[in-house]
Design an enzyme around this catalytic site. Structure first.
Site, PDB file in Angstrom:
ATOM      1  N   HIS A   1       9.134   3.331   8.391  1.00 41.53           N
ATOM      2  CA  HIS A   1       8.900   2.563   9.623  1.00 41.53           C
ATOM      3  C   HIS A   1       7.682   3.160  10.334  1.00 41.53           C
ATOM      4  O   HIS A   1       7.588   4.382  10.475  1.00 41.53           O
ATOM      5  CB  HIS A   1      10.139   2.629  10.520  1.00 41.53           C
ATOM      6  CG  HIS A   1      10.003   1.773  11.732  1.00 41.53           C
ATOM      7  ND1 HIS A   1      10.118   0.395  11.686  1.00 41.53           N
ATOM      8  CD2 HIS A   1       9.718   2.085  13.020  1.00 41.53           C
ATOM      9  CE1 HIS A   1       9.924  -0.102  12.896  1.00 41.53           C
ATOM     10  NE2 HIS A   1       9.676   0.902  13.720  1.00 41.53           N
TER      11      HIS A   1
ATOM     12  N   ASP B   1      16.653  -0.128  11.020  1.00 45.40           N
ATOM     13  CA  ASP B   1      15.962   1.077  11.485  1.00 45.40           C
ATOM     14  C   ASP B   1      16.875   2.112  12.139  1.00 45.40           C
ATOM     15  O   ASP B   1      16.420   2.916  12.950  1.00 45.40           O
ATOM     16  CB  ASP B   1      14.830   0.709  12.473  1.00 45.40           C
ATOM     17  CG  ASP B   1      13.805  -0.216  11.844  1.00 45.40           C
ATOM     18  OD1 ASP B   1      13.597  -0.128  10.615  1.00 45.40           O
ATOM     19  OD2 ASP B   1      13.221  -1.039  12.574  1.00 45.40           O
TER      20      ASP B   1
ATOM     21  N   SER C   1       0.835  -1.211   0.000  1.00 45.56           N
ATOM     22  CA  SER C   1       0.000   0.000   0.000  1.00 45.56           C
ATOM     23  C   SER C   1       0.866   1.256   0.000  1.00 45.56           C
ATOM     24  O   SER C   1       0.469   2.286  -0.557  1.00 45.56           O
ATOM     25  CB  SER C   1      -0.981   0.003   1.179  1.00 45.56           C
ATOM     26  OG  SER C   1      -0.322   0.237   2.397  1.00 45.56           O
TER      27      SER C   1
ATOM     28  N   ILE D   1      18.718  -5.892   3.641  1.00 44.03           N
ATOM     29  CA  ILE D   1      19.442  -5.587   2.403  1.00 44.03           C
ATOM     30  C   ILE D   1      20.881  -6.088   2.552  1.00 44.03           C
ATOM     31  O   ILE D   1      21.540  -5.810   3.554  1.00 44.03           O
ATOM     32  CB  ILE D   1      19.432  -4.060   2.165  1.00 44.03           C
ATOM     33  CG1 ILE D   1      17.997  -3.559   1.965  1.00 44.03           C
ATOM     34  CG2 ILE D   1      20.300  -3.678   0.970  1.00 44.03           C
ATOM     35  CD1 ILE D   1      17.319  -4.093   0.734  1.00 44.03           C
TER      36      ILE D   1
HETATM   37  C1  GRF Z   1       4.128  -0.506   6.677  1.00 44.17           C
HETATM   38  O1  GRF Z   1       3.566  -0.340   7.938  1.00 44.17           O
HETATM   39  C2  GRF Z   1       5.561  -0.055   6.704  1.00 44.17           C
HETATM   40  O2  GRF Z   1       5.797   0.983   7.596  1.00 44.17           O
HETATM   41  C3  GRF Z   1       6.285  -1.282   7.183  1.00 44.17           C
HETATM   42  O3  GRF Z   1       5.592  -2.343   6.573  1.00 44.17           O
HETATM   43  C4  GRF Z   1       4.252  -1.960   6.285  1.00 44.17           C
HETATM   44  C5  GRF Z   1       4.045  -2.204   4.821  1.00 44.17           C
HETATM   45  O4  GRF Z   1       2.743  -1.992   4.386  1.00 44.17           O
HETATM   46  N1  GRF Z   1       7.690  -1.179   6.889  1.00 44.17           N
HETATM   47  P1  GRF Z   1       2.425  -2.025   2.836  1.00 44.17           P
HETATM   48  O5  GRF Z   1       2.959  -3.337   2.280  1.00 44.17           O
HETATM   49  O6  GRF Z   1       3.098  -0.841   2.202  1.00 44.17           O
HETATM   50  O7  GRF Z   1       0.934  -1.945   2.738  1.00 44.17           O
END
Ligand code: GRF
Length: 203
Positions: free
Chosen positions: A110, A151, A14, A94
């Site tokens: 994050h 992170d 998303s 990575i």
């Molecule tokens: C998000 O909460 C992002 O912060 C974390 O993983 C989730 C991914 O969601 N790293 P999407 O796949 O982009 O919907």
């Protein structure tokens, strides 16, 4: 300038979709040159196909040796001409070769206010559980530069949300995700506008 973006995603995608929407609306001068996923069934790859974006599935299934997989990912991103790498829910670390090739140009999102509630194991619902357990009054989304530690790279931008009385990890997750969908495109627009200069060097 049209910024060439490589995306790595493992699940729904998303966050990637939010970036695609900004590009298609003409409000972000960027192009997604490759979507890479370790998960062949990911929503991210489905979205890539739907929007006619180049995509590739690369995982331990094709390259059982981590160093080989790392090299394949680095090669694919370079072949695609990616200038910046966007991690959008990418659940794998990575590798050192990709990290070195794109040093200071790999971004991650994050779902918490780093440096709080980050690190190994802090994915999915876990950061939101941690925020509630800590009794924090606010949470938010962070976009940061990726280094060798989960992170921990330099923070580029944050958006805050309040923790509301009665919040569950899920309700907090939804509130933070809405901000995630704004902040990633914001950061990329700042890169296009020259407000953020890549590569970002660590202090
Ligand atoms: C998000 O909460 C992002 O912060 C974390 O993983 C989730 C991914 O969601 N790293 P999407 O796949 O982009 O919907």
């Amino acid at each position: 300038m049209v910024l060439k973006i490589g995306v790595l995603a493992s699940h729904g995608g998303s966050n990637m979709q939010a970036i695609i929407d900004q590009i298609e609306a003409g409000s972000l001068a960027a192009e997604i040159v490759l979507v890479l996923s370790n998960n062949s069934a990911s929503g991210a790859l489905e979205r890539a196909r739907k929007h006619g974006l180049p995509w590739q599935h690369l995982s331990g299934r094709h390259h059982p040796e981590p160093a080989d997989l790392d090299a394949a990912i680095r090669q694919a991103l370079q072949d695609a001409g990616a200038e910046v790498i966007v991690l959008a829910g990418y659940m794998k670390k990575i590798g050192p070769e990709t990290l070195a090739a794109f040093e200071g140009r790999i971004l991650n999102i994050h779902p918490a206010l780093l440096p709080k509630h980050g690190g190994k194991g802090m994915y999915g619902i876990h950061p939101h559980e941690a925020v509630l357990e800590a009794g924090d009054k606010e949470s938010g989304a962070t976009v940061h530069v990726v280094n060798a530690h989960y992170d921990e790279g330099p923070v580029l931008k944050q958006r805050r949300v309040p923790v509301e009385p009665g919040d569950t990890p899920q309700s907090l997750q939804e509130r933070v995700l809405r901000e995630e969908h704004v902040i990633y495109a914001d950061v990329l627009a700042d890169v296009v506008a020259g407000k953020i200069t890549l590569p970002v060097r660590e202090d």
